[in-house]
Write an enzyme that holds these catalytic residues in place. Structure first.
Site, PDB file in Angstrom:
ATOM      1  N   ASP A  66       0.855  -1.186   0.000  1.00  0.00           N
ATOM      2  CA  ASP A  66       0.000   0.000   0.000  1.00  0.00           C
ATOM      3  C   ASP A  66       0.895   1.241   0.000  1.00  0.00           C
ATOM      4  OD1 ASP A  66      -2.433   1.538   0.379  1.00  0.00           O
ATOM      5  OD2 ASP A  66      -1.721   1.872   2.403  1.00  0.00           O
ATOM      6  N   THR A  99      -3.151   5.263  -3.937  1.00  0.00           N
ATOM      7  CA  THR A  99      -2.058   6.012  -3.297  1.00  0.00           C
ATOM      8  C   THR A  99      -0.757   5.871  -4.082  1.00  0.00           C
ATOM      9  OG1 THR A  99      -1.746   4.107  -1.863  1.00  0.00           O
ATOM     10  CG2 THR A  99      -2.990   5.931  -0.968  1.00  0.00           C
ATOM     11  N   THR A 100      -0.495   4.680  -4.611  1.00  0.00           N
ATOM     12  CA  THR A 100       0.725   4.482  -5.417  1.00  0.00           C
ATOM     13  C   THR A 100       0.596   5.265  -6.723  1.00  0.00           C
ATOM     14  OG1 THR A 100       0.909   2.273  -4.479  1.00  0.00           O
ATOM     15  CG2 THR A 100       2.266   2.735  -6.388  1.00  0.00           C
ATOM     16  N   ASP A 397      -8.745  -0.412   2.298  1.00  0.00           N
ATOM     17  CA  ASP A 397      -8.796   0.230   0.977  1.00  0.00           C
ATOM     18  C   ASP A 397     -10.081  -0.149   0.245  1.00  0.00           C
ATOM     19  OD1 ASP A 397      -6.361   1.195   1.613  1.00  0.00           O
ATOM     20  OD2 ASP A 397      -5.265   0.353  -0.079  1.00  0.00           O
TER      21      ASP A 397
END
Length: 562
Positions: A66, A99-100, A397
């Site tokens: 994550d 997020t990445t 998530d």
């Protein structure tokens, strides 16, 4: 004789040792720092992304892919690179997933314009171009997004399942996607549809067993609290019990802890002890009169009260964590009482079934069939502690993605499909405008391709070949074509393959990445205070502390005065 020019005095503005660096080299150095962060994260993107094993200063290991978690654990100190950490955290808090992607996109935007900066293009022209391109991208997403009809519950539920499974496809639990997707959607459906407060979904981790042993409890479950002797004589199961939740201590205090009482006779001391017992008995009788069969308290319930309740077939648990007690109240109704007197029926909750159950090596108190349930509990099982923690992060998530889909109901195709379409659209627009803006907007279009390119690289596919196929498909108007990591062709229509994501993830990611890139481009000087290099010694003591301490040191060394 010619007089010499007066000497210019040296102007000292900053403390000695202050490090200042400015101009284009400083800007390029900041961009390099951001690219280094993105390089660390890039291998975690997509369904074939790798995991990172991060060990903190206490020697605790965490395995995760994550983006926000990795950046938080890396403890980055470079001031410009910290901006990327902030946008990943903001994306995690706002949407929960992507997020990445947001970190990679911000770094790639900077990488694409680095050459222009070296050639002397003003950062303000680049910032203006980026903002214009980002607005174009967001308008295009809103034009393309597919709205799912919420009037058909079965159809809408299948959308939520697809969004959840897309979110999990890049996580450790991708092999169990159908099982966990169903669990996540059921968990979100338990919440109040107007509020959707994900903090009311409790997550309990029990090591041991397999992933398939994880279960969803439509109610509340919490670990058995510390109990005194007598607890084993209490009943462990009730049907339709009344439940009282307290914030009251039901324990005899040791007299020496509370006060100093001077007594002349033993009978006076006995009267004080009797009064204390009388007070606690009065509290216990008041609780029994309410008719409650389950008593929960945030504060300790002592051995006397535990035995007293056991004699009357009442179950009690003290030291219940505040979060769990709040969820119990949300599920069973009633309210937390801070006194034992005047407790009416309206202050009590009820549930269809209460029992103490063994889950793995732990005992859990479980409340099920709750009439007012706006909460639920996920009990996660698995082999290793780190593995269960990663499952928890993956489910968080997925829960956030499903929550956003319930709120908005608009989706786009994932797997790099939307990025390829935006890239083609913005590149076409760039050709219609003159000047340097054309180059900047074309650079923005190229940067968007990092997402499908990185998904291909991580899956071991030929990214150049697949991106060329995708460009051809999108030029022919097939707008939902994206990367397929499983098929022989490497591309597919991801809308038909049900790789769906809420459009909000993409809108938020493009907005955040553009803002971060513009922020880094607008910084041309860094002034570093010499103190910021040293570890923080903590706040300074107020003036005069040392003298007072020294004065006090001489006292008390002689003989005590009689």
């Amino acid at each position: 004789m010619q007089r010499g020019l007066p000497m210019q005095p040296t102007v000292v503005l900053l403390k000695e040792g202050t490090d200042t660096s400015q101009g284009t080299p400083q800007l390029l150095s900041n961009i390099s720092a951001c690219l280094a962060v993105a390089e660390t994260l890039s291998s975690t993107l997509g369904p074939r992304g790798m995991d990172k094993l991060i060990i903190n200063e206490r020697g605790e290991a965490q395995i995760t892919n994550d983006g926000a978690t990795i950046l938080k654990l890396l403890d980055i100190v470079h001031p410009a690179a910290k901006t990327l950490v902030d946008i990943a955290r903001a994306q995690d808090a706002e949407v929960g997933d992507g997020t990445t992607s947001v970190t990679l996109l911000a770094a790639q935007l900077l990488k694409e314009v680095r050459g222009y900066l070296e050639e002397g293009v003003s950062p303000h022209i680049i910032v203006k171009g980026f903002r214009r391109a980002a607005q174009l991208a967001i308008d295009r997403i809103k034009e393309m997004q597919v709205t799912v009809d919420k009037s058909d519950p079965e159809l809408f539920r299948s959308l939520l399942l697809k969004c959840a499974s897309t979110s999990m496809s890049s996580k450790l639990i991708h092999s169990e996607k159908p099982f966990f997707s169903k669990m996540v959607v059921e968990a979100v459906e338990c919440l109040d549809p107007d509020d959707l407060d994900e903090s009311l979904i409790g997550v309990k981790k029990v090591p041991g067993g397999g992933m398939q042993d994880s279960l969803l409890i439509r109610g509340v479950a919490f670990k058995k609290t510390f109990t005194y002797a007598g607890a084993e004589q209490q009943p462990k199961s009730f049907a339709d019990p009344l439940i009282v939740c307290l914030n009251v201590e039901l324990e005899l205090k040791a007299e020496k802890d509370n006060a100093e009482v001077r007594v002349e006779q033993v009978s006076d001391y006995q009267a004080i002890v009797d009064a204390e017992w009388e007070i606690i008995y009065r509290k216990l009788e008041a609780i029994e009169k309410t008719g409650a069969k389950v008593v929960l308290s945030k504060l300790p319930i002592g051995d006397l009260a535990t035995q007293w309740f056991a004699d009357r077939d009442i179950f009690c648990a003290g030291r219940v964590p505040a979060g769990d007690l709040r969820r119990v109240v949300e599920a069973v109704g009633g309210s937390i009482q801070s006194t034992c007197s005047d407790i009416g029926r309206e202050h009590l909750g009820t549930c269809g079934k209460f029992e103490e159950r063994q889950i793995g090596g732990e005992r859990y108190n479980v409340f099920e069939d709750c009439p007012k349930a706006k909460t639920c509990t996920l009990v996660l099982r698995g082999g290793a502690e780190q593995f269960i923690s990663e499952v928890e992060r993956s489910l968080h998530d997925a829960i956030m993605v499903v929550k956003r889909a319930v709120r908005n109901g608009e989706v786009v195709a994932g797997g790099g499909a939307i990025e390829m379409d935006l890239s083609a659209y913005i590149r076409k627009y760039a050709l219609s405008i003159p000047g340097k803006q054309q180059l900047v907007i074309a650079a923005f279009a190229k940067a968007l391709e990092i997402i499908p390119r990185q998904i291909c690289d991580n899956a071991g596919l030929d990214s150049t070949d697949i991106l060329n196929k995708l460009r051809m498909k999108h030029a022919n108007g097939e707008k939902w074509y994206g990367v397929d990591v499983d098929g022989a062709d490497g591309v597919r229509d991801n809308m038909e393959a049900f790789v769906w994501e809420p459009s909000l993830i993409k809108v938020n990611a493009i907005n955040s990445a553009t803002e971060a890139a513009c922020l880094i481009l607008s910084v041309d000087e860094t002034v570093r205070n010499p103190q910021s290099e040293q570890p923080n010694p903590g706040p300074r003591a107020p003036p005069g502390t040392a003298q007072r301490a020294m004065r006090g040191r001489g006292r008390g060394r002689g003989m005590p005065r009689r």
